[in-house]
Design a protein around this motif. Sequence first.
Motif, PDB file in Angstrom:
ATOM      1  N   ILE A   4     -15.354   1.379  -1.578  1.00  0.00           N
ATOM      2  CA  ILE A   4     -13.942   1.694  -1.407  1.00  0.00           C
ATOM      3  C   ILE A   4     -13.398   0.834  -0.273  1.00  0.00           C
ATOM      4  N   SER A   6     -11.572  -0.418   2.943  1.00  0.00           N
ATOM      5  CA  SER A   6     -11.192   0.316   4.152  1.00  0.00           C
ATOM      6  C   SER A   6      -9.761  -0.007   4.582  1.00  0.00           C
ATOM      7  N   ARG A  11      -6.961  -0.016  -0.223  1.00  0.00           N
ATOM      8  CA  ARG A  11      -7.447   1.279  -0.700  1.00  0.00           C
ATOM      9  C   ARG A  11      -6.427   1.907  -1.647  1.00  0.00           C
TER      10      ARG A  11
END
Length: 101
Positions: A4, A6, A11
């Motif tokens: 994912i 950051s 995101r």
Amino acid sequence: MTIIPSHPFERRLWIIARLHGQGVTLTELAARHNTSVSAFSHAARGAPNLRLEQVLAEACGVSVSKLFSEHYAGNGRRLIRSQKKHTASHHSTIVKSGAAA
């Protein structure tokens, strides 16, 4: 293993792509939860909102602490950032069971 991003804007795009992969748009998710798309978009970029973070994480199939890791301490407890009115200073507090520790 799911990676994912950051960076808040990356995101947000990751979340939107993940939702689209499941046939859901951010607009539809917002309507289901009687919340504005703008509120979901802000939460996806990291604006603290536990309820919306939980909805986004569940919709993406990941834990909320993994999706919004900057909001959690290493021990898994949620960090609450607050901003004083008319200042740019921030502070963090560890909370336990919804109350400040």
